[in-house]
Write a protein that holds these residues in place. Structure first.
Motif, PDB file in Angstrom:
ATOM      1  N   GLN A  17       0.838  -1.208   0.000  1.00 58.58           N
ATOM      2  CA  GLN A  17       0.000   0.000   0.000  1.00 58.58           C
ATOM      3  C   GLN A  17       0.878   1.266   0.000  1.00 58.58           C
ATOM      4  N   ALA A  18       1.953   1.214   0.796  1.00 62.02           N
ATOM      5  CA  ALA A  18       2.842   2.382   0.879  1.00 62.02           C
ATOM      6  C   ALA A  18       3.490   2.664  -0.476  1.00 62.02           C
ATOM      7  N   GLN A  34       2.194   1.950  -3.480  1.00 62.65           N
ATOM      8  CA  GLN A  34       1.183   2.521  -4.382  1.00 62.65           C
ATOM      9  C   GLN A  34       0.908   3.984  -4.030  1.00 62.65           C
ATOM     10  N   GLN A  35       0.837   4.278  -2.724  1.00 61.78           N
ATOM     11  CA  GLN A  35       0.600   5.678  -2.332  1.00 61.78           C
ATOM     12  C   GLN A  35       1.767   6.563  -2.756  1.00 61.78           C
ATOM     13  N   GLY A  36       2.974   5.999  -2.654  1.00 63.51           N
ATOM     14  CA  GLY A  36       4.165   6.755  -3.059  1.00 63.51           C
ATOM     15  C   GLY A  36       4.154   7.065  -4.551  1.00 63.51           C
ATOM     16  N   ASP A  84       1.520   7.458  -6.449  1.00 68.38           N
ATOM     17  CA  ASP A  84       0.506   8.498  -6.693  1.00 68.38           C
ATOM     18  C   ASP A  84       1.009   9.866  -6.226  1.00 68.38           C
ATOM     19  N   ALA A  85       1.670   9.897  -5.047  1.00 68.96           N
ATOM     20  CA  ALA A  85       2.143  11.182  -4.508  1.00 68.96           C
ATOM     21  C   ALA A  85       3.267  11.734  -5.382  1.00 68.96           C
ATOM     22  N   LYS A 137       1.955  13.386  -8.449  1.00 69.09           N
ATOM     23  CA  LYS A 137       1.370  14.723  -8.213  1.00 69.09           C
ATOM     24  C   LYS A 137       2.428  15.691  -7.723  1.00 69.09           C
ATOM     25  N   VAL A 150       3.969  11.473   9.411  1.00 70.86           N
ATOM     26  CA  VAL A 150       3.919  10.297   8.527  1.00 70.86           C
ATOM     27  C   VAL A 150       5.152   9.429   8.793  1.00 70.86           C
ATOM     28  N   SER A 181       9.504   0.809  -5.194  1.00 70.18           N
ATOM     29  CA  SER A 181       9.334   2.259  -5.404  1.00 70.18           C
ATOM     30  C   SER A 181      10.225   2.744  -6.547  1.00 70.18           C
ATOM     31  N   TYR A 234       1.787  -3.135  -9.729  1.00 66.11           N
ATOM     32  CA  TYR A 234       1.282  -1.810  -9.314  1.00 66.11           C
ATOM     33  C   TYR A 234       0.534  -1.124 -10.451  1.00 66.11           C
TER      34      TYR A 234
END
Ligand code: FAD
Ligand code: SF4
Length: 406
Positions: free
Chosen positions: A325-326, A328-330, A332-333, A336, A348, A369, A401
């Motif tokens: 999960q971390a 995938q969030q990375g 996306d972040a 952006k 965090v 990552s 991913y």
């Protein structure tokens, strides 16, 4: 006196006929060149098949070095490459000024002291600038120790191959990062050596000297006094300053928009994070904080580890947490280009440090990552290279991913 006729030019090996490229001239890999140094030696003759950024040859390299390529269905080999043993370790008496506890330098010293090799290829620093690398063929323990600590900049390690002919060096220990080792393995059979040992470092996100300055200015409160830094397993960057003070900054507090272009294009297109071609790899990211992570790929790697094993505090590798999960969030972040306010980044950081991936799972977090980011970078900047450049093991990892549209 009898004269020895010189061989006809056609009977000379390609590297006997070649000359190093002139310093500063364009390199065959163009913008993707990592300045590994091969082109600064006569072994530039083999650049088309040796350069890590012109042709990816992981399977052939692994077969040549270890007798087989990695098993893609074995999760540990998929991530960390061919190996026969993986442990964590620290030198019971750490070497002052080393990057971690100094296992790499100690192996270099012992290899010379025991007569295993005649020289160690390693990289010292310029007397004028701590971060400017100076590759050498070290012949004494003192010269190896003078190379301790990372020079976190692209380093032309293989330029010193040019010094081998006539040097009397027949057995060599080469220390280096993945792109240097890929090129070295490709020319190994043509080198004037009887024996080659390869001690690899994992490597990611390297920078040019100018890029390093931008990074330090963006991340540290005192960029000019930084003498050492590392992205550590507690999700913080640890800077050490010349007065001995430590500064730590959470990864999540980095100014991502300002740093997007700071890493070298070579490193943004690289999938050899764990140094697939080395006999022995010594890093940190698969170990708990303060320890080093040691991957023995083949019997030559074990021979190197044997040199220092009695001096090590050894422990098995461990793994906990769930990175997915971390990661995938990375992704996306990063897309952006988010920059968190420092208070939130700290928060965090504390959360992830407490509940996040540890040990080998931290290693997988970092690999996932970087491979996803690099696959996307290649698709955007060099779509023509994607097919040839991303090895099968990296494709399998990236496919787990959801990537943004290129
Ligand atoms: P020391 O005994 O201090 O010896 C360091 C050795 O590194 C020296 O022999 C020197 O010749 C060599 N060296 C220094 N700079 C370079 C360079 N630019 N190119 C080639 N060789 C060099 N480990 C991880 O687990 N994850 C990472 O993401 C990671 N990234 C790295 C990025 C870079 C640019 C480098 C150089 C290393 C990286 N490492 C990484 C490896 C890790 O930081 C340590 O170098 C390793 O664990 C050895 O520590 P030590 O104390 O035993 O080394
Ligand atoms: Fe030459 Fe090395 Fe640059 Fe490739 S990465 S072009 S082999 S110096």
């Amino acid at each position: 006196m009898s004269s020895v006729p010189s061989p006809a030019p056609s009977s000379l090996a390609p590297h006997d006929r070649a000359r190093p490229l002139a310093k500063g001239s364009p390199k065959p890999a163009k913008d993707l060149c990592s300045d590994c140094g091969l082109c600064d030696s006569r072994w530039v003759a083999y650049v088309r098949r040796a350069c890590a950024f012109l042709e990816q040859r992981f399977e052939a390299m692994e077969e040549q070095a270890h007798g087989r390529s990695r098993r893609l269905d074995d999760e540990d080999e998929l991530y960390f490459g061919v190996h026969q043993r993986m442990v964590t370790a620290r030198l019971r008496q750490p070497i002052e000024g080393a990057q971690w506890t100094g296992i790499v330098s100690r192996i270099g010293v012992r290899a010379l002291e025991t007569g295993l090799v005649d020289a160690v290829l390693c990289v010292q620093q310029s007397p004028d600038d701590r971060f400017t690398p100076v590759p050498v063929l070290a012949r004494t323990p003192q010269e190896v120790l003078a190379a301790r600590v990372n020079k976190p900049t692209l380093s032309p390690n293989l330029e010193v191959l040019e010094q081998l002919p006539g040097s009397g060096i027949e057995r060599l220990l080469a220390i280096g990062v993945g792109c240097q080792i890929q090129a070295l393995r490709a020319v190994q059979a043509t080198l004037p050596l009887q024996k080659l040992y390869v001690l690899g470092l994992p490597c990611v996100d390297n920078v040019s000297r100018d890029g390093l300055q931008t990074f330090l200015e963006s991340a540290s409160r005192s960029p000019d006094t930084v003498v050492h830094y590392e992205f550590m397993q507690d999700f913080r960057i640890h800077f050490r300053h010349s007065d001995g003070q430590e500064e730590t900054v959470p990864f999540f507090g980095l100014d991502t928009p300002a740093l997007k272009d700071v890493f070298a294009p070579s490193c943004l297109s690289c999938f050899d994070y764990t140094n697939a071609g080395a006999d022995l790899v010594v890093g940190y990211m698969g170990a708990s904080f303060g320890r080093q992570w040691v991957t023995v790929r083949n019997p030559l790697g074990q021979e190197l580890l044997d040199l220092v094993e009695p001096e090590l505090d050894l422990a098995p590798v461990t793994s906990s947490g769930d990175r997915r999960q971390a990661v995938q969030q990375g992704i996306d972040a990063y897309e952006k280009a988010l920059k968190l306010p420092m208070w939130l980044a700290e928060l965090v950081g504390v959360f992830v440090q407490r509940f996040g991936p540890k040990g080998l799972e931290y290693g997988r977090f970092s690999i996932d990552s970087h491979f996803t980011r690099n696959a996307l970078w290649l698709q955007r900047h060099h779509p023509e290279k994607v097919d040839a450049h991303i090895p099968a093991f990296a494709r399998r990892i990236v496919s787990r991913y959801r990537l943004p549209t290129p």
